[in-house]
Design a protein around this motif. Structure first.
Motif, PDB file in Angstrom:
ATOM      1  N   SER A 193     -27.141 -18.289  25.807  1.00 42.88           N
ATOM      2  CA  SER A 193     -27.031 -17.344  26.364  1.00 42.88           C
ATOM      3  C   SER A 193     -25.154 -16.930  25.745  1.00 42.88           C
ATOM      4  CB  SER A 193     -27.046 -17.823  26.986  1.00 42.88           C
ATOM      5  OG  SER A 193     -25.922 -19.104  27.285  1.00 42.88           O
ATOM      6  N   HIS A 194     -24.160 -17.068  25.447  1.00 45.38           N
ATOM      7  CA  HIS A 194     -23.055 -16.835  24.991  1.00 45.38           C
ATOM      8  C   HIS A 194     -23.291 -16.704  24.060  1.00 45.38           C
ATOM      9  CE1 HIS A 194     -22.577 -22.022  27.073  1.00 45.38           C
ATOM     10  NE2 HIS A 194     -21.897 -20.682  28.103  1.00 45.38           N
ATOM     11  N   LEU A 195     -23.627 -16.410  22.809  1.00 44.23           N
ATOM     12  CA  LEU A 195     -24.120 -16.099  21.736  1.00 44.23           C
ATOM     13  C   LEU A 195     -24.855 -14.519  21.706  1.00 44.23           C
ATOM     14  CD1 LEU A 195     -25.100 -18.941  19.052  1.00 44.23           C
ATOM     15  CD2 LEU A 195     -23.316 -18.167  18.933  1.00 44.23           C
ATOM     16  N   PHE A 196     -25.856 -14.503  22.862  1.00 43.67           N
ATOM     17  CA  PHE A 196     -26.118 -13.149  23.249  1.00 43.67           C
ATOM     18  C   PHE A 196     -24.896 -12.924  23.935  1.00 43.67           C
ATOM     19  CE2 PHE A 196     -30.011 -15.128  22.654  1.00 43.67           C
ATOM     20  CZ  PHE A 196     -30.513 -14.558  22.011  1.00 43.67           C
ATOM     21  N   LYS A 197     -25.177 -12.448  25.146  1.00 40.95           N
ATOM     22  CA  LYS A 197     -22.722 -12.063  25.492  1.00 40.95           C
ATOM     23  C   LYS A 197     -22.279 -11.573  24.301  1.00 40.95           C
ATOM     24  CE  LYS A 197     -23.547 -14.733  29.576  1.00 40.95           C
ATOM     25  NZ  LYS A 197     -22.292 -15.732  30.178  1.00 40.95           N
ATOM     26  N   VAL A 198     -21.983 -12.145  23.492  1.00 38.04           N
ATOM     27  CA  VAL A 198     -20.771 -12.026  22.597  1.00 38.04           C
ATOM     28  C   VAL A 198     -21.219 -10.624  21.832  1.00 38.04           C
ATOM     29  CG1 VAL A 198     -19.788 -11.980  20.673  1.00 38.04           C
ATOM     30  CG2 VAL A 198     -19.546 -13.811  22.035  1.00 38.04           C
ATOM     31  N   ILE A 199     -22.666 -10.844  21.296  1.00 38.87           N
ATOM     32  CA  ILE A 199     -23.677 -10.154  20.605  1.00 38.87           C
ATOM     33  C   ILE A 199     -23.926  -8.741  21.088  1.00 38.87           C
ATOM     34  CG2 ILE A 199     -25.839 -10.296  19.097  1.00 38.87           C
ATOM     35  CD1 ILE A 199     -25.550 -12.839  18.271  1.00 38.87           C
ATOM     36  N   ASN A 200     -24.954  -8.994  22.437  1.00 48.05           N
ATOM     37  CA  ASN A 200     -25.142  -7.239  23.446  1.00 48.05           C
ATOM     38  C   ASN A 200     -23.418  -7.047  23.612  1.00 48.05           C
ATOM     39  OD1 ASN A 200     -27.180  -7.931  23.389  1.00 48.05           O
ATOM     40  ND2 ASN A 200     -27.605  -9.402  25.549  1.00 48.05           N
ATOM     41  N   ILE A 257     -19.085  -5.858  11.985  1.00 47.61           N
ATOM     42  CA  ILE A 257     -18.501  -4.426  11.155  1.00 47.61           C
ATOM     43  C   ILE A 257     -18.788  -2.957  12.427  1.00 47.61           C
ATOM     44  CG2 ILE A 257     -18.788  -2.716   9.699  1.00 47.61           C
ATOM     45  CD1 ILE A 257     -19.543  -5.022   8.155  1.00 47.61           C
ATOM     46  N   GLY A 258     -17.395  -2.863  12.577  1.00 48.01           N
ATOM     47  CA  GLY A 258     -17.002  -1.227  13.573  1.00 48.01           C
ATOM     48  C   GLY A 258     -15.755  -1.470  13.564  1.00 48.01           C
ATOM     49  N   ASP A 259     -15.207  -0.096  14.850  1.00 49.91           N
ATOM     50  CA  ASP A 259     -13.791  -0.243  14.695  1.00 49.91           C
ATOM     51  C   ASP A 259     -13.377  -1.606  15.419  1.00 49.91           C
ATOM     52  OD1 ASP A 259     -11.850   0.525  16.033  1.00 49.91           O
ATOM     53  OD2 ASP A 259     -12.320   2.930  16.270  1.00 49.91           O
ATOM     54  N   PRO A 260     -12.579  -1.837  14.502  1.00 53.63           N
ATOM     55  CA  PRO A 260     -11.900  -3.544  15.545  1.00 53.63           C
ATOM     56  C   PRO A 260     -11.122  -2.890  16.420  1.00 53.63           C
ATOM     57  CG  PRO A 260     -11.500  -2.973  12.835  1.00 53.63           C
ATOM     58  CD  PRO A 260     -11.455  -1.614  13.415  1.00 53.63           C
ATOM     59  N   GLU A 261     -10.520  -1.942  17.005  1.00 51.92           N
ATOM     60  CA  GLU A 261      -9.637  -1.632  18.202  1.00 51.92           C
ATOM     61  C   GLU A 261     -11.124  -1.380  19.275  1.00 51.92           C
ATOM     62  OE1 GLU A 261      -6.705  -1.807  18.595  1.00 51.92           O
ATOM     63  OE2 GLU A 261      -6.419  -2.295  16.965  1.00 51.92           O
ATOM     64  N   VAL A 262     -12.023  -1.170  19.158  1.00 50.21           N
ATOM     65  CA  VAL A 262     -12.818  -1.244  19.911  1.00 50.21           C
ATOM     66  C   VAL A 262     -14.024  -2.414  20.607  1.00 50.21           C
ATOM     67  CG1 VAL A 262     -14.754   0.251  20.396  1.00 50.21           C
ATOM     68  CG2 VAL A 262     -13.447   1.551  19.880  1.00 50.21           C
ATOM     69  N   LEU A 263     -13.809  -3.040  19.318  1.00 47.78           N
ATOM     70  CA  LEU A 263     -13.932  -4.103  19.773  1.00 47.78           C
ATOM     71  C   LEU A 263     -13.777  -4.751  20.816  1.00 47.78           C
ATOM     72  CD1 LEU A 263     -16.223  -4.505  16.470  1.00 47.78           C
ATOM     73  CD2 LEU A 263     -17.092  -3.408  18.487  1.00 47.78           C
ATOM     74  N   THR A 264     -12.017  -5.040  20.192  1.00 42.71           N
ATOM     75  CA  THR A 264     -11.789  -6.076  20.597  1.00 42.71           C
ATOM     76  C   THR A 264     -11.766  -6.264  21.805  1.00 42.71           C
ATOM     77  OG1 THR A 264     -10.056  -6.583  18.550  1.00 42.71           O
ATOM     78  CG2 THR A 264      -9.205  -7.250  20.959  1.00 42.71           C
ATOM     79  N   GLN A 265     -11.541  -4.680  22.465  1.00 42.30           N
ATOM     80  CA  GLN A 265     -11.018  -4.419  23.551  1.00 42.30           C
ATOM     81  C   GLN A 265     -12.170  -4.120  24.803  1.00 42.30           C
ATOM     82  OE1 GLN A 265      -9.577   0.299  23.845  1.00 42.30           O
ATOM     83  NE2 GLN A 265      -8.337  -0.070  22.386  1.00 42.30           N
ATOM     84  N   ALA A 266     -13.478  -4.079  23.814  1.00 44.28           N
ATOM     85  CA  ALA A 266     -14.619  -4.747  24.665  1.00 44.28           C
ATOM     86  C   ALA A 266     -14.886  -6.138  25.668  1.00 44.28           C
ATOM     87  CB  ALA A 266     -16.220  -4.176  23.548  1.00 44.28           C
ATOM     88  N   ASN A 268     -11.973  -7.810  26.166  1.00 42.83           N
ATOM     89  CA  ASN A 268     -11.132  -8.306  26.443  1.00 42.83           C
ATOM     90  C   ASN A 268     -11.365  -7.655  28.111  1.00 42.83           C
ATOM     91  OD1 ASN A 268      -8.931 -10.332  24.842  1.00 42.83           O
ATOM     92  ND2 ASN A 268      -9.600  -8.864  23.285  1.00 42.83           N
ATOM     93  N   ILE A 269     -11.918  -6.754  28.628  1.00 42.55           N
ATOM     94  CA  ILE A 269     -12.266  -6.294  29.335  1.00 42.55           C
ATOM     95  C   ILE A 269     -11.831  -6.793  30.707  1.00 42.55           C
ATOM     96  CG2 ILE A 269     -13.884  -4.811  31.028  1.00 42.55           C
ATOM     97  CD1 ILE A 269     -14.902  -3.616  29.109  1.00 42.55           C
ATOM     98  N   ALA A 270     -11.024  -7.202  31.168  1.00 43.85           N
ATOM     99  CA  ALA A 270     -11.142  -7.991  32.750  1.00 43.85           C
ATOM    100  C   ALA A 270     -12.401  -8.393  33.736  1.00 43.85           C
ATOM    101  CB  ALA A 270     -10.277  -7.613  33.865  1.00 43.85           C
ATOM    102  N   GLY A 271     -12.470  -9.587  33.355  1.00 43.08           N
ATOM    103  CA  GLY A 271     -14.064  -9.981  33.528  1.00 43.08           C
ATOM    104  C   GLY A 271     -15.403  -9.834  33.242  1.00 43.08           C
ATOM    105  N   GLY A 272     -14.805  -9.404  32.203  1.00 46.31           N
ATOM    106  CA  GLY A 272     -15.733  -9.643  30.640  1.00 46.31           C
ATOM    107  C   GLY A 272     -16.358 -10.809  30.536  1.00 46.31           C
ATOM    108  N   VAL A 273     -16.464 -10.661  28.965  1.00 51.01           N
ATOM    109  CA  VAL A 273     -17.355 -11.530  28.448  1.00 51.01           C
ATOM    110  C   VAL A 273     -16.239 -12.770  27.366  1.00 51.01           C
ATOM    111  CG1 VAL A 273     -18.145 -12.450  26.151  1.00 51.01           C
ATOM    112  CG2 VAL A 273     -18.924 -10.449  27.296  1.00 51.01           C
ATOM    113  N   LEU A 274     -15.393 -12.506  27.594  1.00 48.23           N
ATOM    114  CA  LEU A 274     -14.454 -13.586  26.860  1.00 48.23           C
ATOM    115  C   LEU A 274     -13.602 -14.200  28.792  1.00 48.23           C
ATOM    116  CD1 LEU A 274     -11.544 -12.017  24.452  1.00 48.23           C
ATOM    117  CD2 LEU A 274     -14.084 -13.116  24.304  1.00 48.23           C
ATOM    118  N   ASP A 275     -14.061 -13.826  29.545  1.00 46.41           N
ATOM    119  CA  ASP A 275     -13.432 -14.728  30.502  1.00 46.41           C
ATOM    120  C   ASP A 275     -14.369 -15.547  31.372  1.00 46.41           C
ATOM    121  OD1 ASP A 275     -10.800 -13.340  31.092  1.00 46.41           O
ATOM    122  OD2 ASP A 275     -11.888 -11.809  32.504  1.00 46.41           O
TER     123      ASP A 275
END
Length: 236
Positions: free
Chosen positions: A136-143, A189-198, A200-207
């Motif tokens: 489930s953790h992997l799916f959250k990141v992948i999605n 593979i993709g835009d590093p800035e866009v992927l990183t920001q996605a 790091n959204i507050a309450g998002g995947v990393l949180d």
């Protein structure tokens, strides 16, 4: 007798003078009419030449109009070919993108690397399952990566397919039949800035992962290489 001779002589002289006058008059008339005759012939010749020139000009105008039409047709054909070329180019681009998405070809590009690790500390009496990485953790990141525009994703070097299956079996995760232990390295593979920001959204995947006691590390990469899926499947 002498009178007769004198009269005859005078008559001869008169006739001679009249003859000379008539001859002179004829010659003068001939010379006067000759230039007019020549001018008439020249005028007729010039008229014929002028007529030919007029006909030639008409023909030239027709040819110019025909040339203009042909040039227009060539221009239209060139524009059409440009449009078709652009269409074919776009189609080739689309085909290459689709081949990349389905994994038929290898892909190289910048992107990010997300590493998921089990918690380094499990409280006494705590449930170990609550401190390890699950599918489930992997799916959250992948999605989240896919939604953010990632064109290709892999887990521990294995590229994911559109029908890839992932499930957790204790401390290991199985990806399309291949088992991998933690840590799990997800490359996208993709835009590093866009992927990183996605991520790091507050309450998002990393949180959410931090709340589940998962250790996460995100790195931007200038170059990520992924092999085609067919090669991976053949190897497997």
């Amino acid at each position: 007798m002498n009178k007769l001779k004198t009269s005859s002589f005078i008559l001869f002289i008169i006739m001679l003078i009249v003859g000379i006058l008539i001859s002179y008059s004829y010659q003068v008339t001939k010379e006067t009419q000759s230039p007019n005759h020549t001018s008439s012939q020249q005028w007729e010749k010039e008229y014929e030449i002028r007529k030919l020139l007029i006909e030639q000009e008409k023909q030239n105008r027709k040819l110019q109009q025909l040339l203009f039409k042909k040039q227009q047709q060539v221009t239209e054909m060139e524009e059409k070919l440009k449009e078709e070329k652009q269409i074919y180019y776009n189609l080739v681009e689309d085909v290459e993108k689709l081949r990349m998405f389905v994994g038929e070809v290898g892909v190289v590009g910048q992107g990010i690397e997300v590493t998921l690790e089990d918690a380094s500390y499990v409280p006494e009496g705590g449930n170990v399952n609550n401190y390890i990485v699950h599918e489930s953790h992997l799916f959250k990141v992948i999605n989240e990566l896919l939604i953010s525009g990632a064109s290709a994703i892999s887990i521990n070097g294995q590229r994911l397919f559109h029908n890839t299956y992932i499930y957790c079996n204790g401390p290991v995760v199985t990806v399309d039949g291949n088992q991998y232990p933690a840590p799990f390295v997800i490359r996208a593979i993709g835009d590093p800035e866009v992927l990183t920001q996605a991520l790091n959204i507050a309450g998002g995947v990393l949180d959410q992962l931090a709340y589940d006691n998962i250790v996460v590390k995100v790195e931007k990469k200038n170059e990520i290489r992924m092999e085609p899926l067919i090669k991976n499947q053949t190897t497997n």
